[in-house]
Motif scaffolding. Structure first.
Motif, PDB file in Angstrom:
ATOM      1  N   VAL A 160       0.905  -1.381   0.055  1.00 48.08           N
ATOM      2  CA  VAL A 160      -0.063  -0.020  -0.138  1.00 48.08           C
ATOM      3  C   VAL A 160       0.634   1.167  -0.064  1.00 48.08           C
ATOM      4  CG1 VAL A 160      -1.794   1.160   1.330  1.00 48.08           C
ATOM      5  CG2 VAL A 160      -2.005  -1.198   0.981  1.00 48.08           C
ATOM      6  N   VAL A 161       1.787   1.352   0.807  1.00 46.14           N
ATOM      7  CA  VAL A 161       2.781   2.426   1.050  1.00 46.14           C
ATOM      8  C   VAL A 161       3.604   2.642  -0.347  1.00 46.14           C
ATOM      9  CG1 VAL A 161       4.907   3.322   1.904  1.00 46.14           C
ATOM     10  CG2 VAL A 161       3.270   2.309   3.212  1.00 46.14           C
ATOM     11  N   LEU A 162       3.979   1.556  -1.104  1.00 48.55           N
ATOM     12  CA  LEU A 162       4.402   1.851  -2.327  1.00 48.55           C
ATOM     13  C   LEU A 162       3.628   2.189  -3.530  1.00 48.55           C
ATOM     14  CD1 LEU A 162       7.033  -1.447  -2.256  1.00 48.55           C
ATOM     15  CD2 LEU A 162       7.666   1.133  -2.146  1.00 48.55           C
ATOM     16  N   LEU A 163       2.194   1.644  -3.403  1.00 46.92           N
ATOM     17  CA  LEU A 163       1.443   2.171  -4.637  1.00 46.92           C
ATOM     18  C   LEU A 163       1.191   3.639  -4.416  1.00 46.92           C
ATOM     19  CD1 LEU A 163      -1.139  -1.087  -4.671  1.00 46.92           C
ATOM     20  CD2 LEU A 163       0.687  -0.352  -6.394  1.00 46.92           C
ATOM     21  N   THR A 164       1.269   4.000  -3.197  1.00 49.94           N
ATOM     22  CA  THR A 164       0.748   5.510  -3.164  1.00 49.94           C
ATOM     23  C   THR A 164       1.902   6.304  -2.994  1.00 49.94           C
ATOM     24  OG1 THR A 164       0.889   5.240  -0.521  1.00 49.94           O
ATOM     25  CG2 THR A 164      -1.351   4.897  -1.650  1.00 49.94           C
ATOM     26  N   ALA A 165       3.155   5.909  -3.283  1.00 49.79           N
ATOM     27  CA  ALA A 165       4.504   6.690  -3.413  1.00 49.79           C
ATOM     28  C   ALA A 165       4.623   7.598  -4.196  1.00 49.79           C
ATOM     29  CB  ALA A 165       5.550   5.644  -3.341  1.00 49.79           C
ATOM     30  N   GLY A 166       3.736   7.506  -5.427  1.00 49.67           N
ATOM     31  CA  GLY A 166       3.624   8.590  -6.494  1.00 49.67           C
ATOM     32  C   GLY A 166       2.821   9.652  -6.145  1.00 49.67           C
ATOM     33  N   ARG A 167       2.175   9.898  -5.112  1.00 53.75           N
ATOM     34  CA  ARG A 167       1.410  10.839  -4.648  1.00 53.75           C
ATOM     35  C   ARG A 167       1.997  11.508  -3.450  1.00 53.75           C
ATOM     36  NH1 ARG A 167      -3.862  10.783  -6.544  1.00 53.75           N
ATOM     37  NH2 ARG A 167      -4.469   9.055  -7.598  1.00 53.75           N
ATOM     38  N   TRP A 168       3.232  11.279  -2.945  1.00 53.67           N
ATOM     39  CA  TRP A 168       3.998  11.961  -2.061  1.00 53.67           C
ATOM     40  C   TRP A 168       4.597  13.288  -2.895  1.00 53.67           C
ATOM     41  CZ3 TRP A 168       7.274   7.549   0.666  1.00 53.67           C
ATOM     42  CH2 TRP A 168       6.439   6.490   1.215  1.00 53.67           C
ATOM     43  N   PRO A 169       4.777  14.265  -1.728  1.00 56.41           N
ATOM     44  CA  PRO A 169       5.410  15.406  -2.084  1.00 56.41           C
ATOM     45  C   PRO A 169       7.073  15.271  -2.632  1.00 56.41           C
ATOM     46  CG  PRO A 169       4.426  15.696   0.038  1.00 56.41           C
ATOM     47  CD  PRO A 169       4.211  14.371  -0.207  1.00 56.41           C
ATOM     48  N   THR A 170       7.333  14.281  -2.089  1.00 54.80           N
ATOM     49  CA  THR A 170       9.047  13.738  -2.616  1.00 54.80           C
ATOM     50  C   THR A 170       9.010  12.545  -2.759  1.00 54.80           C
ATOM     51  OG1 THR A 170       9.721  15.713  -1.424  1.00 54.80           O
ATOM     52  CG2 THR A 170      11.257  13.915  -2.143  1.00 54.80           C
ATOM     53  N   ALA A 171       8.928  12.089  -4.019  1.00 52.08           N
ATOM     54  CA  ALA A 171       8.899  10.508  -4.113  1.00 52.08           C
ATOM     55  C   ALA A 171      10.314   9.953  -3.957  1.00 52.08           C
ATOM     56  CB  ALA A 171       9.039  10.304  -5.907  1.00 52.08           C
ATOM     57  N   PRO A 172      10.156   8.742  -3.228  1.00 55.43           N
ATOM     58  CA  PRO A 172      11.126   7.911  -2.429  1.00 55.43           C
ATOM     59  C   PRO A 172      12.037   7.423  -3.668  1.00 55.43           C
ATOM     60  CG  PRO A 172       9.270   6.554  -2.682  1.00 55.43           C
ATOM     61  CD  PRO A 172       8.823   8.067  -3.222  1.00 55.43           C
ATOM     62  N   GLY A 173      13.559   7.453  -3.600  1.00 58.92           N
ATOM     63  CA  GLY A 173      14.720   6.931  -3.961  1.00 58.92           C
ATOM     64  C   GLY A 173      14.609   5.307  -4.300  1.00 58.92           C
ATOM     65  N   HIS A 174      15.262   4.816  -5.147  1.00 51.56           N
ATOM     66  CA  HIS A 174      15.327   3.670  -5.485  1.00 51.56           C
ATOM     67  C   HIS A 174      15.851   2.657  -4.293  1.00 51.56           C
ATOM     68  CE1 HIS A 174      19.287   4.467  -6.548  1.00 51.56           C
ATOM     69  NE2 HIS A 174      19.796   3.181  -6.463  1.00 51.56           N
TER      70      HIS A 174
END
Length: 535
Positions: A36-50
């Motif tokens: 769930v966290v990874l699927l919503t990562a695109g909506r974060w203000p800062t996208a997480p790095g690899h």
């Protein structure tokens, strides 16, 4: 020997605290939360790095593996009302049938999420001092660049593992169906979005989707028929009734529907044509999960949903099922002798090896069932190892065409070469490796089937399966001759990276351990096989 192993197992249980249902929660919750966290990562203000994405994914898979290990040792159960109006319960638990596959899923899940997502890189500058050397497309090690959609990729991997664990833990038919279906969409996304861009990704993904949907629909019809006849969806009640209250013609019809749906998933000849195409297209981690875990949902479903539930119906179709299994062994083995694409070749070999599993089930004996359960796990480990090797080679070479001259793995990439030799040797069924026990056990069981099976036909199946084993040696030798042996040193490719080395060592060690000590697995499955067979 068996007694000492049981004593050792009892000591291991004593060392690990009994947390009850918390073990099952730990096996499932980290995968769901991380997905769930990874699927919503695109909506974060800062996208997480690899690095953050991979760390979260691997941590969730490791935590789930700990939960699976605890559940395998203590066998807790969860039983909560889910849909009271329909009498459906949330039943989760582990027994001798599911524990080996739960452990296999957790190990393969960690391997899959730890592997790097390969991105084709056709043109790359040669390192200083190597400008004049002939090279192929080197494997990109994703440590300094982010890949678009990497979070979704890892979320799909975690959801596939989650769905498989739910299916193997399920004690309710509807819950099994939910887990069976949960893997569908994420696997489709893995093939369609992250598969080989040089192939027809959309076509392969649609074929996978259609085959799985048809199989699921047939299985659901069969499950509802049994639920209507028994008045419950509790799998333990179904097994204890052993078809009581369902007349023989109905059992035959229900078994036909269930077996057809599950045979599409295995897949059983002639319903196998989708698998090589999907494997050749899927990313490496997707192929690892598909071969090692998802195909086992079909064989596990036969053991859990058909054999003890509609035994007369299964016995009626067993001779045909055994014949189709042997046909698949021979057909796939012959295809391996002429297949030019290395990844498709390993996919064809999976069809052949799973034919031995289905043949063991069809014999109706405890020996055959033991061999099938062992072959399930052995094939999972061997196919995972081979797809890690072959997937890495395809991205290093730029293709998997055996007709193209390559640097000999023995000389250029000794780590990948050694893993390939081990995997192909185990695939041959050599003694001392995990692949031996399942195939020999299936042939032996076919030679001496249950009394209600036609002995003449199954004797013929045993002989033909042995011929299929000989063909396995032939195509394995072909692969090693074309890829591993020789003196050619160019085009130069890099050897296994760290994550690949760890994965290959883990899988290789398990293949050796189960080959030398098969009793480690057989003692887990033995207590429940007699109940499934009904003798």
């Amino acid at each position: 020997m068996t007694g000492s192993l049981r004593d050792a197992g009892a000591q291991a249980v004593d060392l690990v605290p009994d947390l009850g249902p918390a073990w099952i929660v730990l096996a499932l919750a980290p995968l769901l939360l991380a997905a769930v966290v990874l699927l919503t990562a695109g909506r974060w203000p800062t996208a997480p790095g690899h690095r953050s994405i991979r760390l979260l994914s691997v941590t969730a898979a490791l935590a789930s593996a700990v939960g699976v290990a605890g559940a395998a040792l203590h066998r807790p159960e969860v039983a909560e009302p889910w849909i009271p109006g329909l009498g459906v319960w949330l039943r989760l638990g582990a027994d001798g049938l599911s524990v080996p596959l739960l452990l296999l899923t957790s190990v393969v899940g960690v391997v899959a999420v730890a592997l790097h997502l390969h991105v084709p890189e056709r043109h790359r500058a040669a390192p200083p001092g190597e400008e004049g050397l002939e090279t192929t497309s080197p494997i990109p090690v994703l440590r300094s660049t982010d890949v678009p959609g990497l979070a979704t990729y890892h979320a799909c991997l975690l959801l596939v593992v989650l769905g498989a664990l739910v299916a193997f833990l399920a004690g309710d038919a509807i819950l099994f169906f939910v887990g069976f279906e949960l893997v569908l969409v994420p696997m489709w996304v893995l093939v369609a979005r992250y598969g080989d861009p040089g192939s027809d990704r959309d076509g392969a993904a649609v074929r996978f989707l259609m085959v799985t949907v048809v199989g699921s629909t047939l299985m659901l019809v069969g499950l509802l028929a049994v639920a209507t006849a028994t008045g419950t969806t509790d799998l333990s009640v179904w097994a204890s009734l052993r078809g009581e209250g369902i007349d023989r013609p109905t059992q035959i019809a229900v078994a036909a529907v269930l077996l057809a749906g599950l045979a599409l998933k295995v897949p059983v000849f002639p319903l196998h044509t989708w698998l090589p195409w999907v494997h050749a297209t899927a990313p490496t981690a997707g192929s690892v999960l598909l071969a090692a875990v998802l195909l086992k949902l079909g064989t596990y479903g036969m053991v859990r949903l058909v054999m003890p539930v509609v035994p007369e119906g299964f016995a009626f179709w067993a001779p045909l099922l055994g014949g189709l299994a042997v046909a698949g062994i021979l057909w796939a083995s012959l295809a391996c002798l002429v297949e030019r694409d290395l990844k498709r070749l390993i996919a064809w070999s999976s069809i052949a090896h799973l034919g031995f599993v289905v043949l063991g089930l069809a014999t109706g004996t405890q020996t055959g069932l033991q061999a099938a359960l062992f072959g399930n796990v052995a094939h999972g480990l061997i196919s995972a190892l081979l797809f890690v090797v072959v997937g890495g080679l395809k991205h290093r070479w730029g293709s998997a065409d055996l007709a193209v001259a390559r640097a000999a793995l023995r000389e250029a990439t000794p780590s990948l070469g050694a893993a390939l030799v081990l995997g192909m040797a185990a695939s041959m069924g050599l003694p001392g490796l995990a692949g031996f026990w399942g195939e020999v056990g299936a042939i032996y069981a076919a030679w001496s089937p249950a009394e209600d099976r036609p002995g003449g036909w199954f004797g013929l199946y045993a002989v033909l399966a042995a011929v299929g084993g000989a063909l396995t040696v032939a195509y394995s030798a072909r692969v090693l001759r074309e890829v591993w042996s020789g003196d050619r040193l160019e085009p130069r490719i890099p050897d296994a990276v760290r994550t690949e080395r760890y994965a290959l060592r883990l899988l290789g060690a398990l293949i050796l351990v189960l080959g030398v000590l098969p009793v480690l697995l057989l003692t887990v499955t033995a207590p429940v096989t007699a109940a499934v067979i009904g003798r």
